[in-house]
Design an enzyme around this catalytic site. Structure first.
Site, PDB file in Angstrom:
ATOM      1  N   THR A 156       0.906  -1.150   0.000  1.00 33.87           N
ATOM      2  CA  THR A 156       0.000   0.000   0.000  1.00 33.87           C
ATOM      3  C   THR A 156       0.940   1.194   0.000  1.00 33.87           C
ATOM      4  O   THR A 156       2.039   1.110   0.553  1.00 33.87           O
ATOM      5  CB  THR A 156      -0.890   0.043   1.259  1.00 33.87           C
ATOM      6  OG1 THR A 156      -0.043   0.125   2.406  1.00 33.87           O
ATOM      7  CG2 THR A 156      -1.779  -1.180   1.384  1.00 33.87           C
ATOM      8  N   HIS A 157       0.552   2.274  -0.630  1.00 33.86           N
ATOM      9  CA  HIS A 157       1.436   3.453  -0.794  1.00 33.86           C
ATOM     10  C   HIS A 157       2.749   3.075  -1.480  1.00 33.86           C
ATOM     11  O   HIS A 157       3.767   3.719  -1.268  1.00 33.86           O
ATOM     12  CB  HIS A 157       1.762   4.112   0.556  1.00 33.86           C
ATOM     13  CG  HIS A 157       0.570   4.311   1.434  1.00 33.86           C
ATOM     14  ND1 HIS A 157      -0.202   5.460   1.388  1.00 33.86           N
ATOM     15  CD2 HIS A 157       0.000   3.511   2.354  1.00 33.86           C
ATOM     16  CE1 HIS A 157      -1.194   5.346   2.263  1.00 33.86           C
ATOM     17  NE2 HIS A 157      -1.099   4.164   2.856  1.00 33.86           N
ATOM     18  N   SER A 278      16.710   0.760 -27.612  1.00 34.56           N
ATOM     19  CA  SER A 278      16.984   2.192 -27.701  1.00 34.56           C
ATOM     20  C   SER A 278      17.906   2.423 -28.884  1.00 34.56           C
ATOM     21  O   SER A 278      18.696   1.549 -29.250  1.00 34.56           O
ATOM     22  CB  SER A 278      17.645   2.655 -26.406  1.00 34.56           C
ATOM     23  OG  SER A 278      18.483   3.753 -26.648  1.00 34.56           O
ATOM     24  N   LYS A 284      19.421  -1.383 -23.512  1.00 26.28           N
ATOM     25  CA  LYS A 284      18.022  -1.135 -23.157  1.00 26.28           C
ATOM     26  C   LYS A 284      17.033  -2.151 -23.710  1.00 26.28           C
ATOM     27  O   LYS A 284      17.166  -2.639 -24.826  1.00 26.28           O
ATOM     28  CB  LYS A 284      17.600   0.249 -23.669  1.00 26.28           C
ATOM     29  CG  LYS A 284      18.182   1.360 -22.846  1.00 26.28           C
ATOM     30  CD  LYS A 284      17.478   1.464 -21.532  1.00 26.28           C
ATOM     31  CE  LYS A 284      16.874   2.740 -21.430  1.00 26.28           C
ATOM     32  NZ  LYS A 284      15.865   3.325 -21.054  1.00 26.28           N
ATOM     33  N   GLU A 291       3.710   1.165 -21.926  1.00 22.84           N
ATOM     34  CA  GLU A 291       3.675   2.629 -21.873  1.00 22.84           C
ATOM     35  C   GLU A 291       2.643   3.194 -22.846  1.00 22.84           C
ATOM     36  O   GLU A 291       1.931   4.145 -22.543  1.00 22.84           O
ATOM     37  CB  GLU A 291       5.063   3.196 -22.172  1.00 22.84           C
ATOM     38  CG  GLU A 291       6.057   2.930 -21.050  1.00 22.84           C
ATOM     39  CD  GLU A 291       7.470   3.334 -21.428  1.00 22.84           C
ATOM     40  OE1 GLU A 291       7.783   4.524 -21.390  1.00 22.84           O
ATOM     41  OE2 GLU A 291       8.265   2.456 -21.774  1.00 22.84           O
ATOM     42  N   TYR A 318     -32.525  16.455 -33.329  1.00 17.87           N
ATOM     43  CA  TYR A 318     -31.216  16.263 -33.954  1.00 17.87           C
ATOM     44  C   TYR A 318     -30.532  17.592 -34.229  1.00 17.87           C
ATOM     45  O   TYR A 318     -31.162  18.571 -34.604  1.00 17.87           O
ATOM     46  CB  TYR A 318     -31.364  15.484 -35.279  1.00 17.87           C
ATOM     47  CG  TYR A 318     -30.045  15.327 -36.020  1.00 17.87           C
ATOM     48  CD1 TYR A 318     -29.170  14.297 -35.712  1.00 17.87           C
ATOM     49  CD2 TYR A 318     -29.657  16.236 -37.012  1.00 17.87           C
ATOM     50  CE1 TYR A 318     -27.951  14.159 -36.367  1.00 17.87           C
ATOM     51  CE2 TYR A 318     -28.434  16.112 -37.670  1.00 17.87           C
ATOM     52  CZ  TYR A 318     -27.589  15.072 -37.344  1.00 17.87           C
ATOM     53  OH  TYR A 318     -26.382  14.944 -37.981  1.00 17.87           O
ATOM     54  N   GLN A 323     -22.987  14.645 -35.463  1.00 17.15           N
ATOM     55  CA  GLN A 323     -22.175  13.910 -36.424  1.00 17.15           C
ATOM     56  C   GLN A 323     -20.769  13.655 -35.855  1.00 17.15           C
ATOM     57  O   GLN A 323     -20.089  12.717 -36.267  1.00 17.15           O
ATOM     58  CB  GLN A 323     -22.096  14.715 -37.721  1.00 17.15           C
ATOM     59  CG  GLN A 323     -21.239  14.110 -38.805  1.00 17.15           C
ATOM     60  CD  GLN A 323     -21.488  14.765 -40.146  1.00 17.15           C
ATOM     61  OE1 GLN A 323     -22.529  14.572 -40.765  1.00 17.15           O
ATOM     62  NE2 GLN A 323     -20.547  15.578 -40.593  1.00 17.15           N
ATOM     63  N   LYS A 326     -19.191  10.111 -34.165  1.00 16.66           N
ATOM     64  CA  LYS A 326     -18.591   8.921 -34.771  1.00 16.66           C
ATOM     65  C   LYS A 326     -17.078   8.881 -34.655  1.00 16.66           C
ATOM     66  O   LYS A 326     -16.511   7.885 -34.197  1.00 16.66           O
ATOM     67  CB  LYS A 326     -19.028   8.809 -36.224  1.00 16.66           C
ATOM     68  CG  LYS A 326     -20.436   8.262 -36.334  1.00 16.66           C
ATOM     69  CD  LYS A 326     -21.030   8.483 -37.686  1.00 16.66           C
ATOM     70  CE  LYS A 326     -22.428   9.021 -37.603  1.00 16.66           C
ATOM     71  NZ  LYS A 326     -22.558  10.329 -36.950  1.00 16.66           N
TER      72      LYS A 326
HETATM   73  N1  ARG Z   1     -24.116  12.403 -41.337  1.00 17.27           N
HETATM   74  C1  ARG Z   1     -25.130  12.718 -40.371  1.00 17.27           C
HETATM   75  C2  ARG Z   1     -24.668  12.311 -38.970  1.00 17.27           C
HETATM   76  O1  ARG Z   1     -23.747  11.566 -38.888  1.00 17.27           O
HETATM   77  C3  ARG Z   1     -26.388  11.980 -40.712  1.00 17.27           C
HETATM   78  C4  ARG Z   1     -27.630  12.648 -40.251  1.00 17.27           C
HETATM   79  C5  ARG Z   1     -27.855  13.884 -41.012  1.00 17.27           C
HETATM   80  N2  ARG Z   1     -29.087  14.511 -40.734  1.00 17.27           N
HETATM   81  C6  ARG Z   1     -29.340  15.777 -41.002  1.00 17.27           C
HETATM   82  N3  ARG Z   1     -30.485  16.227 -40.686  1.00 17.27           N
HETATM   83  N4  ARG Z   1     -28.445  16.533 -41.565  1.00 17.27           N
HETATM   84  O2  ARG Z   1     -25.200  12.732 -37.978  1.00 17.27           O
END
Ligand code: ARG
Length: 459
Positions: A156-157, A278, A284, A291, A318, A323, A326
């Site tokens: 511990t520590h 290295s 090394k 890491e 929306y 967008q 993603k």
């Molecule tokens: N490429 C858009 C996204 O990934 C799709 C949805 C687009 N919808 C809109 N009303 N422009 O969110």
């Protein structure tokens, strides 16, 4: 200038730079399978409900299946000038099968379409992550089986605390990864709601059958509110947060591996295939993989913050900000999967230096608690026993020896109760294996832990 599917009300085409800025196909093309699968289910439902006629539905489905195949085998190249994967596939469909293709988007919006695609995509990713975690737990179990009697200092520590075995230490990580699997499984349940039919935000007047689509796509439920259906990204945030916790565990484990392979510790040796040299220091052998796993953890947390911040000010429903979800979640996934996979290989191939670990366990008075517990067994209250043992440790420090090497006369000088048998009670092996408490480091307990984990992996 670029012409668009939606350009009916526009007098000018989109500026090329704006087109590029606005476009998501550079990263959302990876969802082409999910997009096509979703569209096939939608087209099937449109046919079944009589919203379009059956032969039209069949033509659309055939066209979509062909597009799937052609992208998969490279005959159809993705056009990166398109706005997104949804527009691209619909455009190719219409180009190939003519006006019938234009009927696919009936009773649907890209808003519910994209929400559907991400859910299908991430549900599959949940399975991949759980599989990788299972492989990692299996490797931990293997290493634990080989190291049930490899003594090491528990700290511990980062200070020597009590004696344990290497198996017990690494099985602690197996518990973390087990919880990670449970968390992902739980997160997947909340992803398992089919949003198509939410339309742009207010559903649709067409007599669609949402449950049929859900069933076709293997969803357990349909979303309950059309506004929520298109504006919810909780499941993306939740997934990123679960993956961040996984990375926390990988990072802590990496940090220990980095320490263990220093010359100061010398507890383990990494396989040559999982270490780097290295460019200047010929001696090394660096733990770069551990890491990098530790480093990538920061990057994954960064994406989680990206997602949280992106969502926090968005009015319903929306907004295009969404967008951005993603790239963030894809990066989290790519780096977590890479880390899990590489880390598992590193763990599998590392060598454990039993002797170094044992030597380290003989230092630092790991058995001091056990010495006090011995006195308690002889009838002293714990606090008194604690104090006496503290005095013994002070004598040992002065003489630069361990409790095992301190002659019995010295013990007796501080407390008469001590008998020669004390050496048995402070023996390293005895100290560990007497800790038979459920969840402790004894051999029996290690075996129970392994058995329960194996049962979990089977189930
Ligand atoms: N490429 C858009 C996204 O990934 C799709 C949805 C687009 N919808 C809109 N009303 N422009 O969110």
């Amino acid at each position: 200038m670029s012409s668009k599917m939606w350009d009916g009300r526009f007098k000018k085409s989109l500026d090329l730079k704006v087109n590029d800025f606005n476009s998501s196909i550079k990263f959302d093309w990876v969802m082409f399978r999910e997009d096509i699968t979703g569209s096939i289910a939608h087209a099937y439902m449109l046919g079944e409900t009589g919203i379009i006629n059956k032969s039209e539905s069949e033509r659309i489905i055939e066209g979509l299946e062909k597009i799937f195949e052609d992208i998969e085998n490279g005959t159809l190249e993705i056009d990166f000038e398109s706005e997104d994967i949804h527009m691209f596939i619909e455009a190719v469909l219409t180009e190939r099968i003519g006006d019938t293709g234009k009927k696919l988007h009936t009773a649907r919006s890209r808003n519910d379409q994209v929400a559907l695609d991400i859910r299908i995509y991430l549900k599959k990713q949940c399975d991949e992550i759980m599989d990788l975690l299972k492989c990692l737990i299996r490797e931990i179990i293997e290493k634990a089986k080989e190291n049930k009697t490899t003594f090491m200092p528990g700290t511990t520590h980062l200070q020597h605390g009590q004696p344990i075995v290497f198996a017990h230490h690494i099985l602690a990580y197996a518990q973390m990864f087990k919880r990670d699997i449970e968390r992902i499984a739980d997160c997947k349940k909340r992803m398992d709601y089919m949003p198509l039919g939410s339309g742009a935000l207010a559903g649709t007047t067409y007599p669609i059958n949402r449950h049929l689509v859900a069933e076709k796509l293997g969803f357990a439920n349909v979303t309950e509110n059309s506004i929520d259906g298109v504006s919810d990204r909780d499941f993306v945030i939740e997934f990123a947060s679960d993956l961040s916790i996984i990375m926390t565990h990988i990072s802590r484990f990496s940090e220990e591996i980095i320490l263990w392979c220093t010359s100061e510790y010398n507890f383990i040796e990494l396989d040559d295939a999982f270490s780097t040299g290295s460019s200047i220091m010929p001696q090394k052998k660096n733990p770069d993989i551990a890491e990098l796993c530790r480093g990538k953890t920061g990057r994954v947390y960064g994406s989680l913050i990206t997602l949280l911040t992106m969502m926090k000010g968005l009015p319903l429903a929306y907004n295009k900000d969404m967008q951005e979800d993603k790239e963030a979640i894809f990066d989290v996934l790519e780096n977590t999967k890479l880390s899990l996979d590489t880390f598992t290989g590193m763990l599998k191939t590392l060598k454990v230096n039993r002797d170094s670990m044992k030597k380290a366990s003989q230092k630092g008075f790991l058995n001091a608690t056990d010495c006090a517990d011995y006195l308690v067994k002889k009838g002293l209250p714990f606090r008194d026993a604690y104090k006496i043992t503290g005095q013994l440790v002070a004598v040992c420090i002065e003489k630069n020896i361990s409790l095992e090497d301190l002659p019995i006369e010295e013990y007796k000088k501080i407390c008469e109760i001590f008998e020669f048998e004390v050496y048995k009670y402070i023996d390293l092996e005895y100290c560990v294996n007497e800790r038979k408490v459920y969840g402790g480091p004894s051999k029996e307990s290690i075996e129970t832990q392994i058995k329960n984990l194996e049962k979990f992996l089977e189930g």
